[in-house]
Write an enzyme that holds these catalytic residues in place. Structure first.
Site, PDB file in Angstrom:
ATOM      1  N   LYS A 111     -64.639   3.508 -12.112  1.00  0.00           N
ATOM      2  CA  LYS A 111     -63.863   3.780 -10.901  1.00  0.00           C
ATOM      3  C   LYS A 111     -63.418   5.234 -10.823  1.00  0.00           C
ATOM      4  O   LYS A 111     -63.337   5.812  -9.741  1.00  0.00           O
ATOM      5  CB  LYS A 111     -62.648   2.846 -10.834  1.00  0.00           C
ATOM      6  N   LYS A 194     -74.632  -5.138  -6.284  1.00  0.00           N
ATOM      7  CA  LYS A 194     -73.754  -6.250  -5.963  1.00  0.00           C
ATOM      8  C   LYS A 194     -73.247  -6.141  -4.528  1.00  0.00           C
ATOM      9  O   LYS A 194     -73.008  -5.047  -4.024  1.00  0.00           O
ATOM     10  CB  LYS A 194     -72.551  -6.286  -6.908  1.00  0.00           C
ATOM     11  N   LYS A 197     -67.302  -5.069  -0.808  1.00  0.00           N
ATOM     12  CA  LYS A 197     -66.545  -4.750   0.405  1.00  0.00           C
ATOM     13  C   LYS A 197     -66.413  -3.252   0.597  1.00  0.00           C
ATOM     14  O   LYS A 197     -65.980  -2.799   1.664  1.00  0.00           O
ATOM     15  CB  LYS A 197     -65.169  -5.422   0.367  1.00  0.00           C
TER      16      LYS A 197
END
Length: 332
Positions: A111, A194, A197
């Site tokens: 991240k 994957k 969102k």
């Protein structure tokens, strides 16, 4: 007593991957475990969130839980920031966890990317908050996917170190709950990634808020290849988009991919996509309708969250008292 804790961040629309990979399993688990499900809004702000969108998304995730079949009477549904004990216990755990443990967390590296010096302290330390989420309720089991196994190991390490440091068995050593083969849903535009969102293309995913027409449009436009479907799973090798659509069909119908291909092998994708559309609309349509009903009545959602927070606090309060007594915090 068997108690599970799990949560979802309110950062954008929930999608089919969230439902098949997690929420559907929670619906099934609530019959056999005392269940606590949390909208983890404190985790969400480890990266900047628009305040208005965060509030909106918190209600949307709550609505999705209920629309999917999680019973707010049988389970505890609440948002994390409503129970101060999460932050209070996380600070204690920040003082128990070792920097070396947190440095090994692969999700922080993913991240933060190349600019980890600019990442928030919260993003670095959030595995300790995750441990606090679970252990504040003395959770005995946590349903986990591949990407959360490392964090659960850290939770176990923190619990064990706390117990050893103070010579008291305050926390259980939480067990992972592995629910068979994981349903890994990939992007409709790129079968190697994957479903997410955060993807810039809305056509990469099926959102739980999508209506029947939009679901049909997204499946129709889903990337495929020119070959018909194979009659066995081995024939999906090297065909990630085909494998993804077959996997979605299998998960939605509660069948194996072998069973699906026995029936659909040899079909062109146009035929298979229509069958998948019909199945997806049949499964997700009632959820979408219930989500829309709830979102049109935010007071109903807020009442569920308020009651859930009260129930969560009733469990968490005595645990935090025990921790404070154990640590030696003076309370007068």
């Amino acid at each position: 007593m068997k108690r599970i804790f799990s949560g979802v961040q309110p950062t954008g629309n929930l999608h089919l991957g969230n439902y098949l990979g997690a929420i559907r399993n929670w619906v099934r688990l609530q019959k056999d475990y005392e269940s606590i499900f949390c909208v983890v809004d404190m985790h969400a702000i480890t990266q900047w969130q628009d305040p208005a969108e965060l509030s909106k998304s918190t209600r949307e995730v709550t609505a999705a839980f209920i629309a999917a079949g999680i019973d707010p009477e049988a389970c505890v549904i609440f948002h994390q920031s409503a129970v101060p004990g999460h932050a209070q216990l996380a600070w204690v755990f920040n003082c128990v966890a070792r920097i070396g443990w947190l440095n090994r967390m692969t999700q922080f590296k993913e991240k933060a990317g190349k600019h980890k010096e600019n990442a928030s302290v919260g993003l670095f330390a959030y595995p300790a908050l995750m441990a606090a989420d679970i252990l504040l309720y003395k959770g005995t089991h946590v349903p986990v996917g591949e990407d959360q196994k490392q964090h659960l190991e850290l939770t176990r390490d923190i619990a064990q170190k706390f117990n050893n440091d103070f010579g008291r068995e305050v926390f259980p050593i939480t067990e992972p709950l592995i629910l068979g083969a994981a349903t890994r849903v990939m992007s409709l535009r790129d079968g190697s990634k994957k479903m997410s969102k955060s993807d810039t293309s809305d056509f990469s995913r099926i959102n739980l808020t999508d209506d029947a027409d939009l679901i049909a449009q997204k499946i129709r436009k889903a990337k495929t290849d020119p070959e018909p479907l194979p009659s066995e799973v081995a024939g999906l090798e090297g065909r990630p988009e085909a494998a993804n659509l077959v996997g979605i069909f299998a998960a939605l119908s509660d069948r194996t991919r072998d069973d699906v291909l026995t029936e659909a092998g040899g079909q062109p994708f146009s035929t298979f996509k229509q069958s998948l559309t019909d199945l997806a609309v049949e499964t997700l349509g009632p959820m979408n309708a219930e989500m829309n009903r709830l979102l049109a009545n935010p007071g109903e959602i807020d009442a569920i969250l308020k009651r859930g927070a009260e129930r969560a606090q009733a469990i968490a309060g005595p645990v935090l008292d025990e921790v404070y007594d154990t640590v030696g915090f003076l309370r007068v």
